[in-house]
Write a protein that holds these residues in place. Structure first.
Motif, mmCIF file in Angstrom:
data_model
loop_
_atom_site.group_PDB
_atom_site.id
_atom_site.type_symbol
_atom_site.label_atom_id
_atom_site.label_comp_id
_atom_site.label_asym_id
_atom_site.label_seq_id
_atom_site.Cartn_x
_atom_site.Cartn_y
_atom_site.Cartn_z
ATOM 1 N N LEU A 152 0.822 -1.192 0.000
ATOM 2 C CA LEU A 152 0.000 0.000 0.000
ATOM 3 C C LEU A 152 0.867 1.257 0.000
ATOM 4 N N GLN A 153 1.964 1.229 0.757
ATOM 5 C CA GLN A 153 2.857 2.379 0.788
ATOM 6 C C GLN A 153 3.428 2.661 -0.595
ATOM 7 N N ARG A 154 3.793 1.584 -1.297
ATOM 8 C CA ARG A 154 4.313 1.770 -2.659
ATOM 9 C C ARG A 154 3.240 2.362 -3.568
ATOM 10 N N ARG A 155 2.006 1.851 -3.434
ATOM 11 C CA ARG A 155 0.927 2.362 -4.264
ATOM 12 C C ARG A 155 0.602 3.809 -3.932
ATOM 13 N N LEU A 156 0.702 4.175 -2.637
ATOM 14 C CA LEU A 156 0.458 5.560 -2.252
ATOM 15 C C LEU A 156 1.489 6.484 -2.875
ATOM 16 N N GLU A 157 2.740 6.009 -2.936
ATOM 17 C CA GLU A 157 3.781 6.813 -3.577
ATOM 18 C C GLU A 157 3.482 6.996 -5.056
ATOM 19 N N GLU A 158 2.978 5.931 -5.698
ATOM 20 C CA GLU A 158 2.620 6.043 -7.112
ATOM 21 C C GLU A 158 1.444 7.005 -7.301
ATOM 22 N N LYS A 205 -6.231 3.664 4.597
ATOM 23 C CA LYS A 205 -5.765 4.155 3.299
ATOM 24 C C LYS A 205 -4.344 4.698 3.373
ATOM 25 N N GLY A 206 -3.756 4.712 4.578
ATOM 26 C CA GLY A 206 -2.367 5.145 4.714
ATOM 27 C C GLY A 206 -2.180 6.623 4.947
#
Length: 333
Positions: free
Chosen positions: A83-89, A280-281
């Motif tokens: 999720l953290q990677r997706r949030l960065e994207e 959702k982070g």
């Protein structure tokens, strides 16, 4: 219950059957669940991919379930990293989108478009709002996500709102739940209700928006900086979509004169919103801005949630609350 961690209903059922009887084979599980063995084997393959089963040391070729405390927590950690990677994207995409919108705004400043118009500056925005409000004949509906209103904003809004309501125009407005902490804003909301307006509150809201007669909408160019101006939208498709968004938020909001009911194990609507945003982070600061409350309030409620759940991180607190049914998992999608 484990869908938020990537398990579909059958895979979850197979995992639970294996936990009940670790030495059960494919045929036995298929018989208990009433499903074909091919489906059971596919579910086991998925459990293996998720590292929730492992090869048996005692019975080569057989699979044994990994205990939930270790297996699910490890899966949760991996989901958190993903999720953290997706949030960065997403953040990168948001910056790109902002640049495209800015470029488009510069372009549309130099040409006319029948379905959209850019208003630059607060004066231009307020003049257009006055014009649209005076010509409105059926309904005005909008989001007011700024929280407590300043006395000057209340004074500026009162004549326009009174004029609209006196003509029998239906008015529906949704404010942030945090206005209940501000006496002046609550007094104004109650006056609107007494004049015939329908006023509701919600823990979180989309950016500011006003729709006139379901035909014209005004939205900010930049929700974070209202002074940049606004977009006037008239296209049937986009205005219809904004009307649908309003109706969905309206259905989930509460009358301003009522005390919000709690849901789940004592969770208030604000706590539910915090759970969703944690899952959702979002950071404490981001959540505080969305809910129009202090960072200290967010941290206190987050700490209480984590203590109740025995979570090690804020993200885990959000996910565990979802898994235990405190909040609808569909809100995180």
């Amino acid at each position: 219950m484990l869908r938020s961690l990537g398990l579909d209903a059958l895979t979850e059922a197979v995992y639970k059957e294996m936990l009940k009887a670790p030495t059960s084979g494919t045929a036995a599980i298929a018989q208990r669940l009433g499903r074909p063995e091919t489906e059971i084997r596919s579910a086991m393959d998925e459990l293996a991919r998720l590292l929730l089963v492992r090869p048996s040391w005692q019975e080569p070729g057989e699979l044994r379930p990994v205990e939930p405390e270790a297996g699910l927590r490890s899966l949760l950690d991996r989901r958190e990293a993903e999720l953290q990677r997706r949030l960065e994207e997403v953040e990168y995409g948001r910056r790109e989108l902002a640049q495209v919108v800015a470029d488009y705004a510069d372009l549309t400043n130099t040409r006319q478009h029948p379905d959209s118009e850019i208003l630059t500056g607060i004066d231009a925005v307020r003049l257009r709002i006055e014009s649209l409000a005076s010509g409105c004949t059926e309904e005005v509906m909008g989001f007011v996500p700024s929280g407590a209103m300043s006395p000057s904003n209340i004074e500026a809004s009162r004549p326009l709102d009174t004029s609209v309501l006196s003509r029998g125009v239906r008015m529906r407005s949704i404010y942030l739940e945090s206005i209940k902490n501000d006496n002046d804003t609550m007094a104004y909301a109650r006056r609107l209700t007494e004049q015939g307006a329908q006023v509701r509150v919600a823990p979180t809201l989309p950016p500011r928006m006003v729709i006139y007669d379901r035909a014209t909408a005004i939205v900010p160019v930049d929700p974070e900086q209202s002074r940049k101006g606004a977009l006037v939208l008239r296209g049937h498709g986009v205005v219809s979509a904004l009307c649908e968004l309003f109706e969905r938020v309206w259905q989930g909001s509460q009358p301003v004169v009522d005390t919000p009911a709690t849901a789940g194990p004592g969770l208030s609507p604000r706590s539910q919103a915090i759970v969703v945003l944690l899952a959702k982070g979002h950071t404490d600061e981001m959540i505080a801005r969305r809910l129009d409350v202090s960072v200290r309030t967010v941290r206190r409620e987050t700490a209480d949630l984590a203590a109740q759940l025995g979570a090690r991180t804020k993200f885990q607190a959000g996910m565990m609350a979802l898994l235990q049914g405190w909040v609808d998992p569909g809100l995180v999608g």
